[in-house]
Design an enzyme around this catalytic site. Structure first.
Site, PDB file in Angstrom:
ATOM      1  N   CYS A   1      54.807   3.671  17.782  1.00  0.00           N
ATOM      2  CA  CYS A   1      53.688   4.569  17.530  1.00  0.00           C
ATOM      3  C   CYS A   1      53.570   5.493  18.742  1.00  0.00           C
ATOM      4  O   CYS A   1      52.866   5.161  19.706  1.00  0.00           O
ATOM      5  CB  CYS A   1      52.449   3.679  17.369  1.00  0.00           C
ATOM      6  SG  CYS A   1      51.011   4.494  16.769  1.00  0.00           S
TER       7      CYS A   1
ATOM      8  N   CYS B   1      52.044  14.131  10.933  1.00  0.00           N
ATOM      9  CA  CYS B   1      51.208  13.666  12.038  1.00  0.00           C
ATOM     10  C   CYS B   1      50.473  14.844  12.651  1.00  0.00           C
ATOM     11  O   CYS B   1      51.088  15.866  12.959  1.00  0.00           O
ATOM     12  CB  CYS B   1      52.109  12.982  13.074  1.00  0.00           C
ATOM     13  SG  CYS B   1      51.172  12.284  14.419  1.00  0.00           S
TER      14      CYS B   1
HETATM   15  P1  FAD Z   1      45.002  -1.067  10.360  1.00  0.00           P
HETATM   16  O1  FAD Z   1      44.287   0.218  10.123  1.00  0.00           O
HETATM   17  O2  FAD Z   1      45.149  -1.566  11.759  1.00  0.00           O
HETATM   18  O3  FAD Z   1      44.279  -2.160   9.470  1.00  0.00           O
HETATM   19  C1  FAD Z   1      44.658  -3.507   9.451  1.00  0.00           C
HETATM   20  C2  FAD Z   1      43.468  -4.327   9.060  1.00  0.00           C
HETATM   21  O4  FAD Z   1      43.875  -5.665   8.824  1.00  0.00           O
HETATM   22  C3  FAD Z   1      42.405  -4.375  10.162  1.00  0.00           C
HETATM   23  O5  FAD Z   1      41.156  -4.091   9.615  1.00  0.00           O
HETATM   24  C4  FAD Z   1      42.491  -5.814  10.679  1.00  0.00           C
HETATM   25  O6  FAD Z   1      41.255  -6.309  11.119  1.00  0.00           O
HETATM   26  C5  FAD Z   1      42.947  -6.544   9.424  1.00  0.00           C
HETATM   27  N1  FAD Z   1      43.600  -7.827   9.734  1.00  0.00           N
HETATM   28  C6  FAD Z   1      44.556  -8.081  10.669  1.00  0.00           C
HETATM   29  N2  FAD Z   1      44.885  -9.365  10.648  1.00  0.00           N
HETATM   30  C7  FAD Z   1      44.142  -9.948   9.679  1.00  0.00           C
HETATM   31  C8  FAD Z   1      44.026 -11.272   9.196  1.00  0.00           C
HETATM   32  N3  FAD Z   1      44.731 -12.275   9.697  1.00  0.00           N
HETATM   33  N4  FAD Z   1      43.134 -11.489   8.192  1.00  0.00           N
HETATM   34  C9  FAD Z   1      42.394 -10.496   7.662  1.00  0.00           C
HETATM   35  N5  FAD Z   1      42.453  -9.228   8.098  1.00  0.00           N
HETATM   36  C10 FAD Z   1      43.323  -8.958   9.085  1.00  0.00           C
HETATM   37  N6  FAD Z   1      48.521   7.861  11.671  1.00  0.00           N
HETATM   38  C11 FAD Z   1      48.316   9.089  11.155  1.00  0.00           C
HETATM   39  O7  FAD Z   1      48.839   9.382  10.090  1.00  0.00           O
HETATM   40  N7  FAD Z   1      47.532  10.017  11.790  1.00  0.00           N
HETATM   41  C12 FAD Z   1      46.940   9.737  12.966  1.00  0.00           C
HETATM   42  O8  FAD Z   1      46.250  10.580  13.522  1.00  0.00           O
HETATM   43  C13 FAD Z   1      47.132   8.451  13.534  1.00  0.00           C
HETATM   44  N8  FAD Z   1      46.534   8.136  14.708  1.00  0.00           N
HETATM   45  C14 FAD Z   1      46.705   6.892  15.221  1.00  0.00           C
HETATM   46  C15 FAD Z   1      46.056   6.582  16.421  1.00  0.00           C
HETATM   47  C16 FAD Z   1      46.220   5.327  16.981  1.00  0.00           C
HETATM   48  C17 FAD Z   1      45.525   5.022  18.264  1.00  0.00           C
HETATM   49  C18 FAD Z   1      47.053   4.372  16.346  1.00  0.00           C
HETATM   50  C19 FAD Z   1      47.239   2.997  16.952  1.00  0.00           C
HETATM   51  C20 FAD Z   1      47.696   4.669  15.154  1.00  0.00           C
HETATM   52  C21 FAD Z   1      47.526   5.934  14.561  1.00  0.00           C
HETATM   53  N9  FAD Z   1      48.151   6.269  13.361  1.00  0.00           N
HETATM   54  C22 FAD Z   1      47.956   7.515  12.836  1.00  0.00           C
HETATM   55  C23 FAD Z   1      49.076   5.335  12.670  1.00  0.00           C
HETATM   56  C24 FAD Z   1      48.471   4.584  11.455  1.00  0.00           C
HETATM   57  O9  FAD Z   1      47.965   5.496  10.513  1.00  0.00           O
HETATM   58  C25 FAD Z   1      47.390   3.632  11.865  1.00  0.00           C
HETATM   59  O10 FAD Z   1      47.917   2.688  12.743  1.00  0.00           O
HETATM   60  C26 FAD Z   1      46.702   2.905  10.675  1.00  0.00           C
HETATM   61  O11 FAD Z   1      45.499   2.362  11.156  1.00  0.00           O
HETATM   62  C27 FAD Z   1      47.539   1.836  10.059  1.00  0.00           C
HETATM   63  O12 FAD Z   1      46.872   1.297   8.928  1.00  0.00           O
HETATM   64  P2  FAD Z   1      47.014  -0.232   8.507  1.00  0.00           P
HETATM   65  O13 FAD Z   1      46.089  -0.457   7.358  1.00  0.00           O
HETATM   66  O14 FAD Z   1      48.429  -0.585   8.347  1.00  0.00           O
HETATM   67  O15 FAD Z   1      46.494  -1.039   9.774  1.00  0.00           O
END
Ligand code: FAD
Length: 425
Positions: free
Chosen positions: A160, A354
Site C-alpha cells: 500500500c 487512486c
Molecule cells: P478495511 O477497510 O480495513 O476493513 C476491514 C474490516 O474488517 C475492519 O472493519 C476490521 O475491524 C474488520 N475485521 C478485521 N478482523 C476481523 C475479525 N477477526 N472479525 C471481525 N471483523 C474483523 N484505497 C483507495 O482506493 N483510495 C484511497 O484513497 C485509499 N487510501 C488509503 C489510505 C490508507 C491509510 C490505507 C491503509 C489504505 C487506503 N486505501 C485506499 C486502500 C484500501 O481502499 C483500504 O485499505 C480499504 O480500507 C480496504 O478495505 P477492506 O474492507 O479490505 O479493509
C-alpha cells in the site's frame, strides 16, 4: 432460506452487506460480524493524523442502517473460521453457522516483522486504522512544538504505497502552513525499486512526476530499502541495488516517523489449509470464490493476489477502492447465481484508480488493467485531485450512512476526467 455471513464491516464489508441485500432473495438472512463497532473511512486517516479531520468526522455507527435493511449486526470479532463446519467462532464464544461466508477482514498489520516498527511498543506511527491516526495526531502536535527530522515511507513487503506518498506530502504541506518547514529535513524510505512504482510497475510517468514533486518539496528518498530495525529516534535502513545486493547502510535520525507495514491475513483465517496462502490471504478464483471451500468468498485487502512484477526488495500489489467495489458487485451477483442453482459468472475488474491528496493539490493514478501493458495508463496532478478526494469522502460516507449501493468509482473516473478537462481550459 440461506444464511449469508460477512466478516468485516470496512470499505469492502459494509458495501458488501448492502449489495448482498439488494441481490439476495427476500427470505435470505444476512449477518455482518465486525471487530469494530464503528465504520471508519480509511482513506481519510491521513487527515486525522494532522488534525485536518477529527476521528468523529470520518466514523459512524452502521447499526441503525443495517437494522433498517434487515441485516443482522454482531459487533464482536471472529476468532476462527471453521470452513469444514460452515461456522464462525467469535471471541465471546458465540458460534454462527452460515450457508455462504464472505471474508472482508482487511489486513493484519505485520509490524512485528521489523523490530521497533509501529505504534504499539515501537517507535513509528501508523495511519492504517483511525485509532492509530488519532494517536499519531497527538504525537504530531508534540512534534510541531519541537520539530526535527521526519522519515515517512513503506517497509519491505508493503503493498500500500499511495498513502505513504500522500502522507509525506500532507505533512510537508502542514509544516509549510505552520512556517516551520525549514526546520524539518524529510526522507522518504521505500521498498519500491523507484519512486512512483506504487507496487504497480509505475503508472504513466508516475516516476518522473513523483520525483519532480519530491525535488520541488525538498524531500529526499531511498528506494530498494529494507528497514532493518527502528530504535528510538533512529531508523536503520539497508539500501540495495537493482540486483538486490546490499549497497549502503543508513542510520536515519528522526523525531517523527510513519512507515506503512507489510500486510498479512487476519488470525481468524490464518493457516487454514486450502482457504489461505502462506501469508494468510484468502485464495479466490476468478469469481471471488475459494477453490476448496466453495461456499466461501472474499473481497478487499484480505484476498490473495500475486505481485505485478518481481522487485529487488519484495513489494506487493495494492488493492484499492475501485477493485474492491467491483469484487463486491461480482460476489453479490455470484452468490445470487448459486442461490438460483446457477454457476457464478461475474468477475471483478482488476483496475487501479487512486486519488492521493497532498493537502493543497494531489495526484491521480489510473491503471486499467492493473497489470501492464495497459489500455489506460494515466497519471495527473493538480488542485482538482484534492477537490475530487474531498468529494469522494463526502459521497462515500453519505452512501454508507444511507445504505445505498450504487458504484462510485465509475463516477469518480467520469468526474475526474471532467474536472481535468475544466482545469486544462
Ligand atoms: P478495511 O477497510 O480495513 O476493513 C476491514 C474490516 O474488517 C475492519 O472493519 C476490521 O475491524 C474488520 N475485521 C478485521 N478482523 C476481523 C475479525 N477477526 N472479525 C471481525 N471483523 C474483523 N484505497 C483507495 O482506493 N483510495 C484511497 O484513497 C485509499 N487510501 C488509503 C489510505 C490508507 C491509510 C490505507 C491503509 C489504505 C487506503 N486505501 C485506499 C486502500 C484500501 O481502499 C483500504 O485499505 C480499504 O480500507 C480496504 O478495505 P477492506 O474492507 O479490505 O479493509
Amino acid at each position: 432460506m440461506a444464511h449469508i455471513v460477512i466478516i468485516g464491516a470496512g470499505l469492502g464489508g459494509l458495501p458488501m452487506a448492502y449489495e448482498m441485500r439488494d441481490h439476495a432473495r427476500p427470505e435470505d438472512r444476512i449477518t455482518v460480524i465486525a471487530k469494530d463497532r464503528l465504520f471508519h473511512f480509511v482513506p481519510s486517516n491521513p487527515w486525522v493524523a494532522v488534525h485536518w479531520r477529527t476521528r468523529k468526522d470520518i466514523e459512524f455507527d452502521p447499526a441503525a442502517t443495517l437494522a433498517r435493511l434487515d441485516i443482522g449486526f454482531i459487533p464482536v470479532a471472529a476468532a476462527r473460521v471453521l470452513p469444514e463446519a460452515n461456522a464462525v467462532e467469535l471471541v465471546d464464544g458465540q458460534r454462527i453457522d452460515y450457508d455462504y461466508l464472505i471474508v472482508a477482514t482487511g489486513p493484519r498489520l505485520a509490524f512485528d516483522e521489523v523490530p521497533g516498527l509501529g505504534p504499539q511498543g515501537g517507535h513509528t506511527q501508523s495511519i492504517c486504522h483511525v485509532e492509530h491516526a488519532a494517536a499519531a495526531e497527538r504525537v504530531w502536535q508534540a512534534f510541531v512544538a519541537d520539530p526535527g527530522p521526519v522519515v515517512v515511507g513503506a517497509v519491505q513487503g508493503a503493498s500500500c504505497f499511495g498513502p505513504a506518498y500522500e502522507f509525506s506530502m500532507i505533512l510537508e504541506t502542514d509544516l509549510r502552513r505552520r512556517k516551520i518547514r525549514d526546520q524539518v529535513p524529510m526522507t522518504f524510505v521505500t521498498s519500491e525499486p523507484y519512486i512512483g512504482h506504487l507496487g504497480l510497475g509505475g503508472v504513466g510517468d508516475s516516476k518522473g512526476m513523483m520525483e519532480s514533486m519530491f525535488r520541488s518539496r525538498h524531500i529526499k528518498w531511498i528506494c530498494n530499502a529494507k528497514v532493518d530495525k527502528v530504535e528510538a529516534g533512529v531508523m536503520h535502513v539497508i539500501e540495495h541495488d537493482e540486483d538486490g545486493k546490499e549497497k549502503r547502510r543508513h542510520e536515519l535520525p528522526f523525531k517523527y516517523s510513519m512507515m506503512l507495514p507489510a500486510f498479512k491475513g487476519v488470525e481468524a483465517v490464518s493457516g487454514i489449509e486450502g482457504l489461505v496462502n502462506p501469508r494468510g490471504f484468502v485464495l479466490i478464483d476468478a469469481h471471488q470464490r475459494n477453490p476448496t471451500f466453495r461456499n466461501v468468498f472474499a473481497v478487499g485487502v484480505c484476498v490473495a493476489i500475486p505481485p505485478v512484477e518481481a522487485t529487488p526488495i519484495p513489494t506487493g500489489t495494492p488493492k484499492t477502492g475501485y477493485m474492491i467495489e467491483s469484487m463486491v458487485s461480482a460476489t453479490a451477483r455470484n452468490i445470487r447465481a448459486l442461490l438460483d442453482g446457477k454457476e457464478p459468472s461475474e468477475k471483478a475488474t482488476w483496475n487501479a484508480v487512486c486519488l492521493a491528496d497532498f493537502g493543497d493539490s494531489g495526484a491521480a493514478f489510473v491503471a486499467l488493467p492493473q497489470i501492464p501493458p495497459r489500455n489506460v495508463n494515466w497519471v495527473s496532478e493538480g488542485k482538482w485531485v484534492h477537490l475530487a478526494k474531498l468529494a469522494f469522502e463526502k459521497y462515500f460516507l453519505h452512501k454508507m450512512k444511507n445504505g445505498t449501493t450504487e458504484p462510485i468509482y465509475e463516477k469518480i473516473l467520469l468526474n475526474a476526467a471532467g474536472l481535468n478537462k475544466l482545469r486544462q481550459k
